[in-house]
Design an enzyme around this catalytic site. Sequence first.
Site, PDB file in Angstrom:
ATOM      1  CB  CYS A  13       5.312  -5.726 -27.248  1.00  0.00           C
ATOM      2  SG  CYS A  13       3.744  -6.414 -27.155  1.00  0.00           S
ATOM      3  CE1 TYR A 243     -13.842 -28.455 -24.407  1.00  0.00           C
ATOM      4  CE2 TYR A 243     -14.872 -29.257 -26.480  1.00  0.00           C
ATOM      5  CZ  TYR A 243     -14.227 -29.636 -25.334  1.00  0.00           C
ATOM      6  OH  TYR A 243     -13.687 -30.938 -25.190  1.00  0.00           O
ATOM      7  CB  CYS A 339      -8.136 -20.717 -31.333  1.00  0.00           C
ATOM      8  SG  CYS A 339      -8.249 -21.267 -29.779  1.00  0.00           S
TER       9      CYS A 339
HETATM   10  N1  SAH Z   1     -17.743 -20.979 -28.052  1.00  0.00           N
HETATM   11  C1  SAH Z   1     -17.590 -20.098 -26.968  1.00  0.00           C
HETATM   12  C2  SAH Z   1     -16.343 -19.803 -26.256  1.00  0.00           C
HETATM   13  C3  SAH Z   1     -14.908 -20.766 -26.868  1.00  0.00           C
HETATM   14  S1  SAH Z   1     -13.582 -20.669 -25.797  1.00  0.00           S
HETATM   15  C4  SAH Z   1     -17.264 -18.648 -27.870  1.00  0.00           C
HETATM   16  O1  SAH Z   1     -16.994 -18.527 -29.156  1.00  0.00           O
HETATM   17  O2  SAH Z   1     -17.399 -17.723 -27.166  1.00  0.00           O
HETATM   18  C5  SAH Z   1     -13.391 -22.229 -24.994  1.00  0.00           C
HETATM   19  C6  SAH Z   1     -14.389 -22.283 -23.898  1.00  0.00           C
HETATM   20  O3  SAH Z   1     -14.185 -23.814 -23.315  1.00  0.00           O
HETATM   21  C7  SAH Z   1     -14.206 -21.311 -22.509  1.00  0.00           C
HETATM   22  O4  SAH Z   1     -15.422 -20.950 -22.250  1.00  0.00           O
HETATM   23  C8  SAH Z   1     -13.837 -22.290 -21.732  1.00  0.00           C
HETATM   24  O5  SAH Z   1     -14.190 -21.725 -20.286  1.00  0.00           O
HETATM   25  C9  SAH Z   1     -14.515 -23.583 -21.804  1.00  0.00           C
HETATM   26  N2  SAH Z   1     -13.731 -24.800 -21.556  1.00  0.00           N
HETATM   27  C10 SAH Z   1     -12.492 -25.116 -21.413  1.00  0.00           C
HETATM   28  N3  SAH Z   1     -12.315 -26.499 -21.087  1.00  0.00           N
HETATM   29  C11 SAH Z   1     -13.603 -27.168 -20.909  1.00  0.00           C
HETATM   30  C12 SAH Z   1     -13.857 -28.388 -20.795  1.00  0.00           C
HETATM   31  N4  SAH Z   1     -13.209 -29.349 -20.485  1.00  0.00           N
HETATM   32  N5  SAH Z   1     -15.260 -28.624 -20.695  1.00  0.00           N
HETATM   33  C13 SAH Z   1     -15.980 -27.875 -21.057  1.00  0.00           C
HETATM   34  N6  SAH Z   1     -15.968 -26.329 -21.253  1.00  0.00           N
HETATM   35  C14 SAH Z   1     -14.453 -26.191 -21.176  1.00  0.00           C
END
Ligand code: SAH
Length: 384
Positions: A13, A243, A339
């Site tokens: 996997c 984000y 992450c």
């Molecule tokens: N803080 C949230 C999501 C984190 S994941 C939680 O913990 O649940 C990262 C997020 O960034 C995703 O929802 C993705 O859609 C968003 N994202 C990706 N590129 C972006 C950008 N350029 N501007 C704003 N958001 C973005």
Amino acid sequence: MEKEIKCPLYKKCGGCQIHNLDYEKQLEFKMRKVVKLLGKFHHVNKIIGMDNPYHYRNKVQAAFGRDKHNRIISGVYQSSTHKIVPVDSCLIEDIKADEIIVTIRKLIKSFKLKPFDDNNMTGFLRHVLVKRGFSSGEIMVVLVTGTQEFKSKRSFINALLSRHPEITTIVQNINNRHTSLVLGDKSIVLYGNGTIKEQLCGYTFTISPKAFYQINPIQTEVLYNKAMEFAEISKDDIVIDAYCGTGTIGIIASKYAGRVIGVELNPDAVRDARKNAKINNVENIDFICDDAGKYMVRLAEESLKADVVIMDPPRAGSDINFLKSVVKLSPKKVVYVSCNPETLKRDLTYLSKNKYKVRKIQPVDMFPHTEHVECVVLMSRVEK
Ligand code: SAH
């Protein structure tokens, strides 16, 4: 911790890159990785692991296809290939979700529905996605199909529900494009309301098929509590949740803050975020659907004030416009949830050269058995 269990599919996997190590050793491996990358900025706190590092994934995805004997199979793509490794049960996935996927595989055979064939773009079922609310128990099943036409749709849904009455919603998502993305643009709700609810840090969140939601509910609470502890938000602070996805971090921060602004690119996530603020009666939060970098540039140009910036970008990390604007806005604190320690290192390097100093680093094991590691970092502005 429970006895170590080993997976027979480990090598085939490729999803659990460090499954060969006992869990304690996995934690040491991740700790070393973070210290190597980020140790020059600050002392790294001991990584927070899980008591039971199995079956933590609340979102399970299976690709459907056929093996060389033409039997219908479901499972995961072998790392960096398009070959399906058949999986009936997985040590890190939710047990119920795996059971539902096996049922669907048996049902499509008896209903004479075909798995999708990517090579000639024919057939019906491409993927099944199951999301489960850890504390709510609600379950969403998304059937990703190559065509909108769904033979014997009603009887299929009824057969699935009679075998798994615990399913609370079923969605058909149509993906007829040649793509490695799982979900297509169009979704049709076949049963229930098309979303599930989940509780996190005392708040309720809606999860829809497309929006990002953390996949390890137990460790997500640990992570977000750490982020709040680091941020030390006070009642008149303006907090940016960049984000923000479905608004989880911002909504949790809202009870400590004067005002919160969430910024997110995905319109589905923003819609969920607004809904989530409403369900939780949170009134001091607004969500903006925009590129986080562009939005921050605008804020900085308008010389608006922000006291705390919490940022949780995808694996690629943040971008230079975003970071430049953070420096210009000059919040007291930046809490970076990441992450990917590699892009985190790059972004911390920039901020460290520009008015900010790293004060705390906390790794959290969100993804046991895989090589991935999550970190929360507190930075604060260096006063002249
Ligand atoms: N803080 C949230 C999501 C984190 S994941 C939680 O913990 O649940 C990262 C997020 O960034 C995703 O929802 C993705 O859609 C968003 N994202 C990706 N590129 C972006 C950008 N350029 N501007 C704003 N958001 C973005």
